[in-house]
Scaffold this active site. Sequence first.
Site, PDB file in Angstrom:
ATOM      1  N   ASP A   1      34.291 -34.206  24.655  1.00 34.98           N
ATOM      2  CA  ASP A   1      33.290 -34.789  23.764  1.00 34.98           C
ATOM      3  C   ASP A   1      33.756 -34.735  22.311  1.00 34.98           C
ATOM      4  O   ASP A   1      33.076 -35.241  21.416  1.00 34.98           O
ATOM      5  CB  ASP A   1      31.921 -34.146  23.951  1.00 34.98           C
ATOM      6  CG  ASP A   1      31.899 -32.649  23.698  1.00 34.98           C
ATOM      7  OD1 ASP A   1      32.948 -32.083  23.348  1.00 34.98           O
ATOM      8  OD2 ASP A   1      30.819 -32.037  23.858  1.00 34.98           O
ATOM      9  N   SER A   2      34.939 -34.167  22.093  1.00 36.41           N
ATOM     10  CA  SER A   2      35.602 -34.259  20.786  1.00 36.41           C
ATOM     11  C   SER A   2      35.857 -35.700  20.392  1.00 36.41           C
ATOM     12  O   SER A   2      36.186 -35.976  19.229  1.00 36.41           O
ATOM     13  CB  SER A   2      36.920 -33.481  20.806  1.00 36.41           C
ATOM     14  OG  SER A   2      37.710 -33.841  21.929  1.00 36.41           O
TER      15      SER A   2
ATOM     16  N   ASP B   1      34.044 -33.544  29.878  1.00 35.88           N
ATOM     17  CA  ASP B   1      32.944 -32.775  29.306  1.00 35.88           C
ATOM     18  C   ASP B   1      31.584 -33.346  29.692  1.00 35.88           C
ATOM     19  O   ASP B   1      31.380 -34.569  29.650  1.00 35.88           O
ATOM     20  CB  ASP B   1      33.025 -32.788  27.780  1.00 35.88           C
ATOM     21  CG  ASP B   1      33.903 -31.690  27.227  1.00 35.88           C
ATOM     22  OD1 ASP B   1      34.120 -30.685  27.922  1.00 35.88           O
ATOM     23  OD2 ASP B   1      34.373 -31.837  26.080  1.00 35.88           O
TER      24      ASP B   1
ATOM     25  N   LYS C   1      33.151 -30.040  32.706  1.00 33.31           N
ATOM     26  CA  LYS C   1      33.142 -28.855  31.844  1.00 33.31           C
ATOM     27  C   LYS C   1      31.810 -28.741  31.117  1.00 33.31           C
ATOM     28  O   LYS C   1      31.270 -29.742  30.642  1.00 33.31           O
ATOM     29  CB  LYS C   1      34.286 -28.911  30.826  1.00 33.31           C
ATOM     30  CG  LYS C   1      34.347 -27.660  29.913  1.00 33.31           C
ATOM     31  CD  LYS C   1      35.645 -27.590  29.143  1.00 33.31           C
ATOM     32  CE  LYS C   1      35.708 -28.556  27.978  1.00 33.31           C
ATOM     33  NZ  LYS C   1      34.705 -28.219  26.915  1.00 33.31           N
TER      34      LYS C   1
ATOM     35  N   GLU D   1      29.556 -25.949  28.318  1.00 31.53           N
ATOM     36  CA  GLU D   1      29.633 -24.828  27.394  1.00 31.53           C
ATOM     37  C   GLU D   1      28.562 -23.792  27.720  1.00 31.53           C
ATOM     38  O   GLU D   1      27.463 -24.142  28.147  1.00 31.53           O
ATOM     39  CB  GLU D   1      29.461 -25.318  25.953  1.00 31.53           C
ATOM     40  CG  GLU D   1      30.557 -26.265  25.492  1.00 31.53           C
ATOM     41  CD  GLU D   1      30.375 -26.721  24.050  1.00 31.53           C
ATOM     42  OE1 GLU D   1      29.499 -26.170  23.348  1.00 31.53           O
ATOM     43  OE2 GLU D   1      31.107 -27.641  23.622  1.00 31.53           O
TER      44      GLU D   1
ATOM     45  N   GLU E   1      37.925 -20.870  23.459  1.00 32.07           N
ATOM     46  CA  GLU E   1      38.168 -21.530  22.173  1.00 32.07           C
ATOM     47  C   GLU E   1      37.930 -20.580  21.003  1.00 32.07           C
ATOM     48  O   GLU E   1      36.874 -19.952  20.897  1.00 32.07           O
ATOM     49  CB  GLU E   1      37.271 -22.768  22.023  1.00 32.07           C
ATOM     50  CG  GLU E   1      37.503 -23.503  20.710  1.00 32.07           C
ATOM     51  CD  GLU E   1      36.827 -24.853  20.629  1.00 32.07           C
ATOM     52  OE1 GLU E   1      36.940 -25.508  19.573  1.00 32.07           O
ATOM     53  OE2 GLU E   1      36.193 -25.267  21.628  1.00 32.07           O
TER      54      GLU E   1
END
EC number: 2.1.2.11
Length: 269
Positions: free
Chosen positions: A46-47, A85, A114, A116, A183
Amino acid sequence: MTDPVTLPDLLAMKRRGEKIACLTAYDASSAALQDEAGIEVILVGDSLGNVIQGQPTTLSVTLDHMVYHTACVQRAARRALVLADLPFLSYCTPEQAVRSAARLIRDGGAQVVKLEGGRERLDVVRFLTEQNVPVCGHLGLQPQAIHRLGRYALQGRDAESACRMVEDARQLAEAGAMLLVLECIPWELAQEITAAVDIPTIGIGAGRHCDGQVLVWQDMLGMSARLPRFCKDFLAGNAGVREAVSAYVREVKAGIFPGDRHSFGRDGP
């Protein structure tokens, strides 16, 4: 052609002590270059909100965006495993998470999703695993939590937060997570987590002791106006993009990257 990379392959690499090379990609041409160079895992992150859309955070990225870019990457990734993501607020409940994951896998072609978060995500990880959806966890700096954090900064430096993160990693693995991104944490903590879990860890700003490394594609090529400390411009000194990716793979595999200058210590700056 070399056989496609699978999750059991990555687990075997961890057991052998062989480093895993990962990069982000958001389009077919970049994914093809990475695939040819020997990248094992391509992360559709999602970067893309930052480096493709020009947004200050990842929070504006939608599930539709992620499905579109994942499909672009998947078409070109003949060997690499495609990890995608789950975007902000797309996995608040187990039921929502499985619907979101279904889109990334069915429509986007992702092989792993993925998310978080630590212990607060265990129900989601368990439910996805029960539905045969492979999950990658993400601990340390969590970009989707930027408004709560206030700024992008090193995480896990104090003893309390470090202990909590180690336990979160163990619980995520026990819940069924098959990969774990770490991270922006001290290299000592990343080393401890990597030893504490049987699943592969992939670091970004987490030192050389992770089982693998990932960088944002644009950062790795020196395209960002200001490179984070944990990044290296691999295009500098190489003849072109293809050579830069090959250099990245070589340095990750050899344990050269990240070096001390690209890592954070508990007591360092």
